[in-house]
Design a protein around this motif. Structure first.
Motif, mmCIF file in Angstrom:
data_model
loop_
_atom_site.group_PDB
_atom_site.id
_atom_site.type_symbol
_atom_site.label_atom_id
_atom_site.label_comp_id
_atom_site.label_asym_id
_atom_site.label_seq_id
_atom_site.Cartn_x
_atom_site.Cartn_y
_atom_site.Cartn_z
ATOM 1 N N ASN A 156 0.830 -1.211 0.000
ATOM 2 C CA ASN A 156 0.000 0.000 0.000
ATOM 3 C C ASN A 156 0.860 1.255 0.000
ATOM 4 O O ASN A 156 0.545 2.228 -0.692
ATOM 5 N N ALA A 157 1.942 1.244 0.771
ATOM 6 C CA ALA A 157 2.842 2.402 0.810
ATOM 7 C C ALA A 157 3.479 2.626 -0.558
ATOM 8 O O ALA A 157 3.588 3.767 -1.018
ATOM 9 N N LEU A 158 3.894 1.566 -1.212
ATOM 10 C CA LEU A 158 4.469 1.689 -2.555
ATOM 11 C C LEU A 158 3.437 2.194 -3.557
ATOM 12 O O LEU A 158 3.744 3.013 -4.429
ATOM 13 N N HIS A 159 2.212 1.726 -3.419
ATOM 14 C CA HIS A 159 1.130 2.175 -4.303
ATOM 15 C C HIS A 159 0.866 3.671 -4.107
ATOM 16 O O HIS A 159 0.695 4.405 -5.088
ATOM 17 N N GLU A 160 0.844 4.130 -2.860
ATOM 18 C CA GLU A 160 0.649 5.549 -2.575
ATOM 19 C C GLU A 160 1.789 6.380 -3.145
ATOM 20 O O GLU A 160 1.575 7.432 -3.745
ATOM 21 N N GLU A 161 3.015 5.911 -2.953
ATOM 22 C CA GLU A 161 4.179 6.632 -3.461
ATOM 23 C C GLU A 161 4.142 6.707 -4.986
ATOM 24 O O GLU A 161 4.460 7.741 -5.573
ATOM 25 N N LEU A 162 3.732 5.636 -5.632
ATOM 26 C CA LEU A 162 3.607 5.632 -7.083
ATOM 27 C C LEU A 162 2.564 6.657 -7.534
ATOM 28 O O LEU A 162 2.782 7.391 -8.499
ATOM 29 N N GLY A 163 1.455 6.728 -6.830
ATOM 30 C CA GLY A 163 0.420 7.711 -7.151
ATOM 31 C C GLY A 163 0.935 9.134 -7.034
ATOM 32 O O GLY A 163 0.664 9.982 -7.895
ATOM 33 N N VAL A 164 1.696 9.404 -5.979
ATOM 34 C CA VAL A 164 2.270 10.739 -5.779
ATOM 35 C C VAL A 164 3.237 11.065 -6.913
ATOM 36 O O VAL A 164 3.222 12.171 -7.464
ATOM 37 N N LEU A 165 4.080 10.113 -7.271
ATOM 38 C CA LEU A 165 5.040 10.337 -8.349
ATOM 39 C C LEU A 165 4.346 10.557 -9.687
ATOM 40 O O LEU A 165 4.765 11.404 -10.481
ATOM 41 N N ILE B 5 2.691 19.352 -1.585
ATOM 42 C CA ILE B 5 3.198 19.197 -0.227
ATOM 43 C C ILE B 5 2.849 17.772 0.192
ATOM 44 O O ILE B 5 1.691 17.377 0.170
ATOM 45 N N ILE B 6 3.872 17.007 0.528
ATOM 46 C CA ILE B 6 3.668 15.594 0.853
ATOM 47 C C ILE B 6 4.010 15.369 2.323
ATOM 48 O O ILE B 6 5.123 15.662 2.756
ATOM 49 N N TRP B 7 3.031 14.893 3.055
ATOM 50 C CA TRP B 7 3.213 14.567 4.471
ATOM 51 C C TRP B 7 3.387 13.066 4.590
ATOM 52 O O TRP B 7 2.600 12.304 4.052
ATOM 53 N N LYS B 8 4.404 12.643 5.318
ATOM 54 C CA LYS B 8 4.614 11.211 5.569
ATOM 55 C C LYS B 8 4.823 11.013 7.060
ATOM 56 O O LYS B 8 5.516 11.780 7.704
ATOM 57 N N ARG B 9 4.201 9.982 7.588
ATOM 58 C CA ARG B 9 4.361 9.654 8.999
ATOM 59 C C ARG B 9 4.523 8.144 9.119
ATOM 60 O O ARG B 9 3.764 7.393 8.551
ATOM 61 N N GLU B 10 5.532 7.742 9.855
ATOM 62 C CA GLU B 10 5.761 6.319 10.049
ATOM 63 C C GLU B 10 5.725 5.989 11.529
ATOM 64 O O GLU B 10 6.341 6.670 12.341
ATOM 65 N N ASP B 11 4.983 4.945 11.866
ATOM 66 C CA ASP B 11 4.926 4.420 13.237
ATOM 67 C C ASP B 11 4.622 5.489 14.277
ATOM 68 O O ASP B 11 5.263 5.575 15.310
ATOM 69 N N GLY C 37 5.378 8.411 14.534
ATOM 70 C CA GLY C 37 6.468 9.350 14.788
ATOM 71 C C GLY C 37 6.120 10.713 14.231
ATOM 72 O O GLY C 37 5.028 10.937 13.710
ATOM 73 N N PRO C 38 7.041 11.643 14.323
ATOM 74 C CA PRO C 38 6.773 12.974 13.772
ATOM 75 C C PRO C 38 6.688 12.896 12.247
ATOM 76 O O PRO C 38 7.372 12.088 11.615
ATOM 77 N N PRO C 39 5.834 13.715 11.662
ATOM 78 C CA PRO C 39 5.705 13.663 10.200
ATOM 79 C C PRO C 39 6.915 14.285 9.515
ATOM 80 O O PRO C 39 7.542 15.197 10.049
ATOM 81 N N SER C 40 7.216 13.782 8.340
ATOM 82 C CA SER C 40 8.207 14.431 7.503
ATOM 83 C C SER C 40 7.430 15.123 6.387
ATOM 84 O O SER C 40 6.417 14.608 5.906
ATOM 85 N N ILE C 41 7.866 16.296 6.031
ATOM 86 C CA ILE C 41 7.157 17.100 5.047
ATOM 87 C C ILE C 41 8.084 17.378 3.868
ATOM 88 O O ILE C 41 9.211 17.822 4.050
ATOM 89 N N GLU C 42 7.574 17.114 2.685
ATOM 90 C CA GLU C 42 8.330 17.388 1.455
ATOM 91 C C GLU C 42 7.550 18.435 0.675
ATOM 92 O O GLU C 42 6.379 18.226 0.335
ATOM 93 N N ILE C 43 8.180 19.573 0.408
ATOM 94 C CA ILE C 43 7.532 20.655 -0.335
ATOM 95 C C ILE C 43 8.189 20.753 -1.706
ATOM 96 O O ILE C 43 9.403 20.914 -1.797
ATOM 97 N N ASN C 44 7.384 20.640 -2.724
ATOM 98 C CA ASN C 44 7.889 20.707 -4.095
ATOM 99 C C ASN C 44 7.366 21.965 -4.766
ATOM 100 O O ASN C 44 6.157 22.190 -4.832
ATOM 101 N N PHE C 45 8.285 22.781 -5.246
ATOM 102 C CA PHE C 45 7.926 23.998 -5.930
ATOM 103 C C PHE C 45 7.865 23.728 -7.428
ATOM 104 O O PHE C 45 8.243 22.677 -7.899
#
Length: 92
Positions: free
Chosen positions: A18-27, A75-81, A83-91
């Motif tokens: 599911n995580a790979l599928h989500e990442e593929l969708g984002v890409l 803006i991509i928010w990722k959170r694992e287990d 934990g604190p989210p990691s944020i990726e901002i693409n201009f």
């Protein structure tokens, strides 16, 4: 069920799949977005953004928000287990 060791390296959990599928969708979305805008359009939006930022003290929050949306691709928010989210901002 027991699998030979070499086969086990190719098995993914449902969560990993599911995580790979989500990442593929984002890409895919990012690629479509990047392909739909020309470099000239990117430069126009960036120049326009800087011009508006010079007058940002007189802009409302809504106007500022709309201005930022024009130069942000995603803006991509990722959170694992939990934990604190990691944020990726693409201009543009």
């Amino acid at each position: 069920m027991s699998y030979p060791r070499s086969t086990m390296t190719f098995l993914l959990s449902i969560e990993e799949l599911n995580a790979l599928h989500e990442e593929l969708g984002v890409l895919e979305k990012r690629l479509k977005s990047q392909e739909s805008i020309t470099n000239e359009e990117r430069l126009y939006y960036i120049r326009h953004f800087w011009e508006q930022m010079r007058n940002s003290k007189t802009m409302s929050d809504l106007e500022l928000n709309q201005c930022y949306k024009k130069i942000l691709d995603s803006i991509i928010w990722k959170r694992e287990d939990n934990g604190p989210p990691s944020i990726e901002i693409n201009f543009l």
